[in-house]
Write an enzyme that holds these catalytic residues in place. Structure first.
Site, mmCIF file in Angstrom:
data_model
loop_
_atom_site.group_PDB
_atom_site.id
_atom_site.type_symbol
_atom_site.label_atom_id
_atom_site.label_comp_id
_atom_site.label_asym_id
_atom_site.label_seq_id
_atom_site.Cartn_x
_atom_site.Cartn_y
_atom_site.Cartn_z
ATOM 1 N N ASP A 19 0.945 -1.216 -0.146
ATOM 2 C CA ASP A 19 -0.058 0.041 -0.135
ATOM 3 C C ASP A 19 0.795 1.121 -0.091
ATOM 4 O O ASP A 19 0.419 2.279 0.645
ATOM 5 C CB ASP A 19 -0.873 0.125 1.086
ATOM 6 C CG ASP A 19 -2.014 -1.180 1.080
ATOM 7 O OD1 ASP A 19 -1.926 -2.059 0.386
ATOM 8 O OD2 ASP A 19 -2.963 -1.050 1.831
ATOM 9 N N ASP A 61 -4.896 -0.328 -1.717
ATOM 10 C CA ASP A 61 -6.422 -0.442 -1.451
ATOM 11 C C ASP A 61 -6.783 0.161 -2.770
ATOM 12 O O ASP A 61 -6.466 1.071 -3.346
ATOM 13 C CB ASP A 61 -6.228 0.859 -0.327
ATOM 14 C CG ASP A 61 -6.561 0.231 1.166
ATOM 15 O OD1 ASP A 61 -6.656 -1.133 1.191
ATOM 16 O OD2 ASP A 61 -6.746 1.212 1.942
ATOM 17 N N HIS A 63 -10.527 1.023 -3.461
ATOM 18 C CA HIS A 63 -11.991 1.018 -2.434
ATOM 19 C C HIS A 63 -12.891 1.689 -3.624
ATOM 20 O O HIS A 63 -12.741 2.569 -4.541
ATOM 21 C CB HIS A 63 -11.910 1.874 -1.510
ATOM 22 C CG HIS A 63 -11.018 1.605 -0.131
ATOM 23 N ND1 HIS A 63 -11.234 0.107 -0.022
ATOM 24 C CD2 HIS A 63 -10.415 1.951 0.642
ATOM 25 C CE1 HIS A 63 -10.231 -0.253 1.143
ATOM 26 N NE2 HIS A 63 -9.718 1.053 1.434
ATOM 27 N N SER A 69 -15.199 1.342 4.997
ATOM 28 C CA SER A 69 -14.149 1.880 5.934
ATOM 29 C C SER A 69 -14.206 3.470 6.010
ATOM 30 O O SER A 69 -13.550 3.898 6.777
ATOM 31 C CB SER A 69 -12.672 1.612 5.462
ATOM 32 O OG SER A 69 -12.359 2.209 4.549
ATOM 33 N N HIS A 80 -10.154 7.569 1.166
ATOM 34 C CA HIS A 80 -8.796 7.209 0.607
ATOM 35 C C HIS A 80 -8.798 6.161 -0.660
ATOM 36 O O HIS A 80 -9.670 5.180 -0.413
ATOM 37 C CB HIS A 80 -7.882 7.089 1.820
ATOM 38 C CG HIS A 80 -8.412 5.615 2.449
ATOM 39 N ND1 HIS A 80 -9.220 5.355 3.130
ATOM 40 C CD2 HIS A 80 -8.047 4.272 2.146
ATOM 41 C CE1 HIS A 80 -9.440 4.346 3.875
ATOM 42 N NE2 HIS A 80 -8.671 3.501 2.991
ATOM 43 N N LYS A 105 -7.208 -4.867 -3.208
ATOM 44 C CA LYS A 105 -7.844 -5.100 -1.987
ATOM 45 C C LYS A 105 -8.739 -4.202 -1.531
ATOM 46 O O LYS A 105 -8.619 -2.994 -2.016
ATOM 47 C CB LYS A 105 -6.821 -5.788 -1.078
ATOM 48 C CG LYS A 105 -6.005 -4.490 -0.262
ATOM 49 C CD LYS A 105 -5.125 -4.962 0.697
ATOM 50 C CE LYS A 105 -4.199 -3.889 1.212
ATOM 51 N NZ LYS A 105 -4.833 -3.154 2.131
ATOM 52 N N GLU A 112 -13.835 -4.731 4.576
ATOM 53 C CA GLU A 112 -12.482 -4.025 4.710
ATOM 54 C C GLU A 112 -11.377 -5.023 4.485
ATOM 55 O O GLU A 112 -11.587 -6.295 4.884
ATOM 56 C CB GLU A 112 -12.604 -3.514 6.312
ATOM 57 C CG GLU A 112 -11.191 -2.927 6.639
ATOM 58 C CD GLU A 112 -10.653 -1.908 5.553
ATOM 59 O OE1 GLU A 112 -10.607 -1.806 4.486
ATOM 60 O OE2 GLU A 112 -10.171 -0.567 6.293
ATOM 61 N N ALA A 140 0.330 0.906 6.260
ATOM 62 C CA ALA A 140 1.257 1.381 7.406
ATOM 63 C C ALA A 140 1.421 0.118 8.263
ATOM 64 O O ALA A 140 0.895 -0.717 8.435
ATOM 65 C CB ALA A 140 0.345 2.505 8.178
ATOM 66 N N CYS A 144 -2.210 -2.319 7.745
ATOM 67 C CA CYS A 144 -2.136 -3.196 6.430
ATOM 68 C C CYS A 144 -0.704 -3.960 6.298
ATOM 69 O O CYS A 144 -0.861 -5.113 5.906
ATOM 70 C CB CYS A 144 -2.135 -2.585 5.068
ATOM 71 S SG CYS A 144 -3.908 -1.616 5.222
HETATM 72 ZN ZN LIG Z 1 -8.491 1.358 2.798
#
Ligand SMILES: [Zn+2]
Length: 207
Positions: A19, A61, A63, A69, A80, A105, A112, A140, A144
């Site tokens: 990520d 990520d 999304h 989330s 985000h 993902k 989530e 982070a 993740c």
């Molecule tokens: Zn996320």
């Protein structure tokens, strides 16, 4: 976290970058403090893995706009990494080769996914590539990276955590340190990028 030993890269190793996306960097919508500092370290690792023709995986990520989330949906985070947005992109300063395997993902509104293994088929993909050990870093540490490492170990992979290529969100102070301690407790080895050595496996050995 100090490093212990040199880590010699070998067939069966894969670099897994978690990520490293614009929204998680300073200036993004969910910035990780000093998140940009993982990039030079990861670029060194990318160089070594490319030189040894070892696989490189980058998770992201990815999304939908109504992801669970997001605070707008009752979740904990600001919006985000909306799929296709600039914030979801990899920073141009990250030297990702086009051969890198990209793992998306958190792509379903109601699910989530902190872990790069969560509903992505990553374990199967890695096994098909003959991967046994992950060398990993990214963002982070306390979300993740932690969840990805936990799942990697559960799936039977060895893990080398690059302690100079991770940064934490630290919603509570000390979260990053606790996450590293937990990953080590579960069996992850820690190293720095400087500890990575190119493939002795490629050198002819005699005697
Ligand atoms: Zn996320």
């Amino acid at each position: 976290m100090s490093s212990q030993h040199a880590v010699t890269l070998r067939p069966g190793d894969a670099l897994v970058i978690v990520d490293v996306q614009n929204d998680f960097l300073p200036g993004g919508s969910l910035p990780v403090p000093e998140g940009d500092l993982v990039i030079p370290a990861l670029n060194k690792a990318i160089f070594l893995f490319r030189e040894d023709s070892l696989p490189i995986v980058a998770s992201r990520d990815w999304h939908p706009e109504n992801h669970c989330s997001f605070q707008s949906q009752g979740g904990p985070w600001p919006v985000h990494c909306v799929a296709g947005s600039e914030g979801a992109g990899f920073p141009p300063t990250l030297d990702l080769p086009c051969s890198a395997v990209i793992v998306s993902k958190g792509t379903e509104p109601g699910h989530e996914a902190y872990s790069a293994f969560d509903q992505t088929g990553l374990a199967e993909t890695l096994r098909k590539m003959g991967v046994k050990r992950l060398v990993t870093g990214g963002l982070a540490t306390d979300y993740c990276v932690l969840h990805t490492v936990q799942d990697a170990l559960k799936e039977g992979f060895q893990v080398v955590l690059l302690t100079d290529a991770i940064r934490a969100v630290e919603v509570s102070p000390g979260d990053g340190e606790r996450a590293v301690a937990e990953m080590v407790r579960l069996g992850a080895q820690t190293a720095t990028v400087e500890d990575l050595k190119r493939g002795a496996a490629r050198l002819p050995r005699h005697g």
